[in-house]
Motif scaffolding. Sequence first.
Motif, PDB file in Angstrom:
ATOM      1  N   THR A  72       0.610  -1.013   0.031  1.00 40.75           N
ATOM      2  CA  THR A  72       0.119   0.278  -0.100  1.00 40.75           C
ATOM      3  C   THR A  72       1.186   1.350   0.165  1.00 40.75           C
ATOM      4  O   THR A  72       0.578   2.401  -0.614  1.00 40.75           O
ATOM      5  N   GLU A  73       2.186   1.467   0.586  1.00 37.64           N
ATOM      6  CA  GLU A  73       2.733   2.231   1.081  1.00 37.64           C
ATOM      7  C   GLU A  73       3.646   2.818  -0.475  1.00 37.64           C
ATOM      8  O   GLU A  73       3.481   3.690  -0.805  1.00 37.64           O
ATOM      9  N   ASP A  75       2.243   2.010  -3.684  1.00 36.38           N
ATOM     10  CA  ASP A  75       1.113   2.284  -4.501  1.00 36.38           C
ATOM     11  C   ASP A  75       0.908   3.868  -4.289  1.00 36.38           C
ATOM     12  O   ASP A  75       1.105   4.217  -5.258  1.00 36.38           O
ATOM     13  N   ASN A  76       0.786   4.116  -2.925  1.00 34.84           N
ATOM     14  CA  ASN A  76       0.953   5.845  -2.404  1.00 34.84           C
ATOM     15  C   ASN A  76       1.804   6.711  -2.643  1.00 34.84           C
ATOM     16  O   ASN A  76       1.677   7.569  -3.517  1.00 34.84           O
ATOM     17  N   LYS A  80       0.969   9.553  -5.697  1.00 36.68           N
ATOM     18  CA  LYS A  80       1.154  10.610  -5.377  1.00 36.68           C
ATOM     19  C   LYS A  80       2.796  11.629  -5.797  1.00 36.68           C
ATOM     20  O   LYS A  80       2.347  12.445  -5.877  1.00 36.68           O
ATOM     21  N   ALA A 102      -5.878   0.667  -2.814  1.00 34.42           N
ATOM     22  CA  ALA A 102      -4.306   1.094  -2.797  1.00 34.42           C
ATOM     23  C   ALA A 102      -4.127   1.677  -3.225  1.00 34.42           C
ATOM     24  O   ALA A 102      -3.385   2.726  -3.201  1.00 34.42           O
ATOM     25  N   SER A 106      -5.773   6.494  -3.184  1.00 36.57           N
ATOM     26  CA  SER A 106      -4.896   6.989  -3.900  1.00 36.57           C
ATOM     27  C   SER A 106      -5.262   8.031  -5.257  1.00 36.57           C
ATOM     28  O   SER A 106      -5.703   9.678  -4.867  1.00 36.57           O
ATOM     29  N   TRP A 109      -7.968  10.164  -4.332  1.00 34.83           N
ATOM     30  CA  TRP A 109      -8.052  11.719  -2.883  1.00 34.83           C
ATOM     31  C   TRP A 109      -6.859  12.124  -4.087  1.00 34.83           C
ATOM     32  O   TRP A 109      -7.969  13.652  -4.086  1.00 34.83           O
TER      33      TRP A 109
END
Length: 381
Positions: A72-73, A75-76, A80, A102, A106, A109
């Motif tokens: 998940t981190e 992908d973020n 981003k 994920a 993102s 957002w």
Amino acid sequence: MRQIYLDHNATTPVHPEVLEAFMSFYRERYGNPSSIHWAGRAVRGAVENAREQVALLLNADPVEVIFTSCGTEADNMAIKGVASALRSRGNHIISSRTEHPAVVNSCIWLESQGYEITWLATDENGAPDPAALDDAITDRTILISLMFANHETGALLPVREIGDIALRRRIYFHCDAVQAVGKVPVDFRGLNIGLLALSGHKIYAPKGVGALVVRKGVKLSPFIHGGPQERNRRGGTENVAGIVALGKACELALAAMDAESRRLTALRDRLEAGILATIADVKKHCMGGPRLPHTSCLSFLGTEADSLLLNLDLLGIAASSGSACTSGTLKASSVLMAMGVDPAFAKGTVRFSLGRETTEEDIDYVLEVMPGIVARLRKHE
Ligand code: PLP
């Protein structure tokens, strides 16, 4: 009671050799890799060795590997980080509703921050149409984010075609390969992938470690600001034991991949053939396209996933579904809905994901109990 674990896409048990490597770092080699003294030096080399093991599995350069805390981190960080780095060039991102949360969340957002997202449709095999991707690209497009293999259906996406389009149109391609790495060959360099996410706990390493592989030259703003770790790309003292474990898991996956892929394909096919032969009105998803060897996604008309999973669990079988229960009503999986699956089938969907400890006896046990469970539920629902 007999326990059969068929939920390897959710997480995997830690491989004994991986666990051994992991524990030795907690027991004896506790130094901070940034420290210049003996304790730090003792672990710095191990982190770099793990970087090489990850890179070897993916045909990447070790300097391209950034360790993270999870998929998940990664992908973020990719989505981003590229959005922020290329903001002056454009604000358009292309993805799909069949991606993991994920990625989807993102993108959602970023939408709230003024970016525009195009959600590509997929066919019944879970694959977006490469021509539609090409058409969706505008002069404001900065990123394509499409996965390697789907977590619910096991569908393999046309990554080569997507990479070719990304290369030709000079757009970064982020690929969430969390479910594919270690299961099927993933050629980071050969497929023109710019950023690739992976996760340790899907490949028999512990939870709490993952990686983002970033091609040299790709512009990426740091996501976690802090110290100079990971060549200034991800601050925070390294999870040394987890990183070493991830490296070991990659080494083991590379050695076992061919044989394990053949073995799991045979078991998966046995499961599917057995179910289709004994139960009517079952839909097997993504059967018209390439799939992961170990994942089977089946919908049972006239049933609800929660009841199926509960009944399987009562008999010691752990499986899963993509459906979500919100305020008492069962919502069919967003992945299946995006693929256009009939909701009557979608709500009774079970994902069986096999792994290294799955045996033929396990599959036969599922085949023995499944017809009775489905018949009982169909009578009551
Ligand atoms: N991407 C995909 C396709 C996944 O299946 C998962 C986990 O299920 C993730 C990302 C997130 O990985 P992690 O659990 O390491 O955060």
